[in-house]
Write an enzyme that holds these catalytic residues in place. Structure first.
Site, PDB file in Angstrom:
ATOM      1  CB  ALA A  30      -0.896   0.014   1.231  1.00  0.00           C
ATOM      2  CD  GLU A  31      -0.907   3.787  -3.310  1.00  0.00           C
ATOM      3  OE1 GLU A  31      -0.864   2.546  -3.145  1.00  0.00           O
ATOM      4  OE2 GLU A  31      -1.757   4.361  -4.018  1.00  0.00           O
ATOM      5  CG  ASN A  32      -1.194   4.008   3.092  1.00  0.00           C
ATOM      6  OD1 ASN A  32      -1.190   3.049   2.327  1.00  0.00           O
ATOM      7  ND2 ASN A  32      -1.801   3.983   4.248  1.00  0.00           N
TER       8      ASN A  32
END
Lengths: 218, 218
Positions: B45-47
């Site tokens: 997840a890019e966060n």
């Protein structure tokens, strides 16, 4: 030891008219809710530039800030969860500049790390390249993206010690770590406050030298 | 099974044991529901999470464990957390094997448009531009045509681009195409009961038919 502990109201006085303010967080994760609330409620600083990954959601205090008419410029990567930012962009009431998320993170990192800019292939062939220098390195094109710095950063952490060392848990790290490096004055909203020495140095996410003010909440 | 489930199920077959995979919001997220039991992947997840797990139990939701869509998630064994700058080091640096994204349009050259409709919707690109440029393989999950029946697989994209020359595989409810850079689209698979002519009628782009054309099995 400098006492960095203060109230949110005291800390946000640092924000002045015309300032650039970085606000950490990714949607609701790691968003410094109380600091932004204090700014909205107790400060009159206007003409602000806001740097935020997404400008939050309608449930967060940053929504009230964006709606307050005190923001003239926004730098973000995604604004789909804050309809007010979209409205400002459409009407032109504020300048909204969108960057690829990784580019936004690296612009901030460059600002904090003393770099003159970063070269990224992301955005080549799209509207993102408009007005930017393109540099060919070994046959591949890159965009030169300039550093971003701020006067003040609002960030959120799980725990601080007296020296300002921060522990940020899980996916709340997001933009909070990099923004701590790129502002002249960094205010950390924290859930826990402990004595110096009580955080194992192995688990410090942001060294205390980056943190100017600590606001304990909850 | 509806179209979206059909597409997600077909894409799940593209994932190999050990792959690092980033799934976009919406239909791409559904791919996670159909991964074969003998295939272990790491969802990014890019966060800031590598090793995203399923939804937490009621009452176990934590704001410091959300995915890039803002949904509460858990982590799998072997997971790790990191900040946004490091997350895009993973993405832009070529350490993601597969990214699955939705698209508004794709064309013969593998150009993709998926982040804005001028004058209507400008949610921002978020991490999409970094993902399609940085991931080793870009798979597009899309309905074959728009709601009004008009094609989404075009000779040339009309909407503002997310990136140029990045799409590798296109999976729709009607067909699976590979994109060969410099050559164009190759029809590899076709949905049960459809003819090549029926696919061509709703595809603006030219394509060649693979000599090993297969029926899509999900």
């Amino acid at each position: 030891m400098i006492n960095k502990l203060m109230t949110a109201r005291e800390a946000v006085r640092k924000v002045k008219d015309g300032d650039t303010l970085m606000v950490g967080g990714f949607l609701a994760g790691g968003h410094p809710q109380n600091l932004v609330s204090a700014l909205v409620d107790t400060s009159s600083a206007g003409n602000l530039s806001i740097v935020s990954n997404d400008t939050g959601t309608q449930e967060l205090s940053i929504y009230e800030l964006i709606k307050s008419g005190r923001v003239k410029q926004i730098y973000a990567s995604y604004i789909g969860s804050n309809p007010e930012t979209g409205r400002l962009l459409m009407t032109g009431e504020a300048s909204v500049q969108l960057f690829p998320q990784g580019t936004l993170a690296e612009k901030i990192r460059a600002g904090g790390a003393g770099l003159g800019g970063v070269l990224t292939p992301v955005g080549i062939g799209t509207v993102v390249e408009e007005g930017k220098r393109k540099i060919d390195i070994d046959g591949r094109e890159y965009l030169l993206e300039m550093p971003l710095k701020a006067n003040v950063a609002f960030i959120k952490a799980h725990k601080a010690d007296e020296t300002g060392n921060l522990v940020i848990n899980g996916s709340a790290r997001n933009f909070n770590i990099v923004m701590a490096t790129a502002a002249d004055y960094v205010i950390a909203e924290v859930e826990n406050y402990v004595k110096a020495g009580e955080i194992d140095p192995n688990y410090v996410n942001v060294p205390g030298i980056f943190v100017d003010a600590i606001v304990k909440v909850g | 099974m509806n179209n979206r489930e059909f597409i997600a199920k077909r894409i799940a077959k593209e994932l190999k044991d050990g792959d690092v995979v980033n799934l976009g919001i919406g239909m791409p997220t559904m791919v996670a529901n159909y991964i074969p039991e003998d295939v272990q992947i790491m969802l990014q997840a890019e966060n800031g999470i590598l090793g995203v797990g399923p939804k937490p139990a009621l009452g176990e939701e934590r704001l410091d464990c959300i995915d890039a869509g803002g949904n509460y998630v858990t982590t799998v064994k072997g997971a790790s957390f990191f900040d946004s700058s490091f997350s895009f080091c993973i993405i832009r640096g070529g350490h993601v094997d597969i990214t699955v994204l939705g698209a508004l349009e794709v064309d013969e050259e593998g150009n993709v448009a998926n982040w804005m409709i001028p004058g209507k919707k400008v949610p921002g690109m978020g991490g999409a531009m970094d993902l399609v440029v940085g991931a080793k393989k870009v798979i597009l999950a899309m309905e074959h045509v728009n709601k009004d029946g008009s094609p989404k697989i075009l000779k040339k994209c009309k909407l503002p681009l997310t990136a140029i020359h990045v799409a590798k595989t296109i999976v729709t409810d009607m067909a699976v195409f590979d994109v060969i850079l410099g050559e164009g689209l190759v029809l590899k698979e076709i949905a049960p009961g459809l003819s090549v002519e029926e696919v061509q009628r709703v595809t603006e782009a030219e394509f060649v038919v693979s000599p090993e054309l297969k029926i899509i099995v999900v």
